[in-house]
Design a protein around this motif. Structure first.
Motif: not given
Length: 73
Positions: A30, A45, A50
């Protein structure tokens, strides 16, 4: 009155699950963005949508310290 939303659940073994997709979160890449600066991190995640889980202690600790340091520049 604001509605509280819960984007994840924690099972009895401590694993995080995305409430939207109903799948376990996995370690993934990320990027934190602040004042046009990006910082790559590994966070839990959701592999489908997402969603990135940011633990409260990280958000209020290291992330807040970085924000303040960048604002002082």
């Amino acid at each position: 009155m604001a509605v509280e939303r819960n984007y994840y659940t924690i099972d009895p073994e401590g694993k995080l699950t995305c409430n939207k997709c109903k799948v376990p979160l996995v370690k993934g890449k990320a990027k934190f963005m602040y004042l046009e600066n990006g910082f790559p991190v590994e966070m839990p995640v959701c592999p489908k949508c997402g969603f990135v889980y940011v633990p409260e202690e990280l958000a209020l600790g290291k992330v807040l310290a970085v924000e303040r340091a960048l604002e002082d520049k």
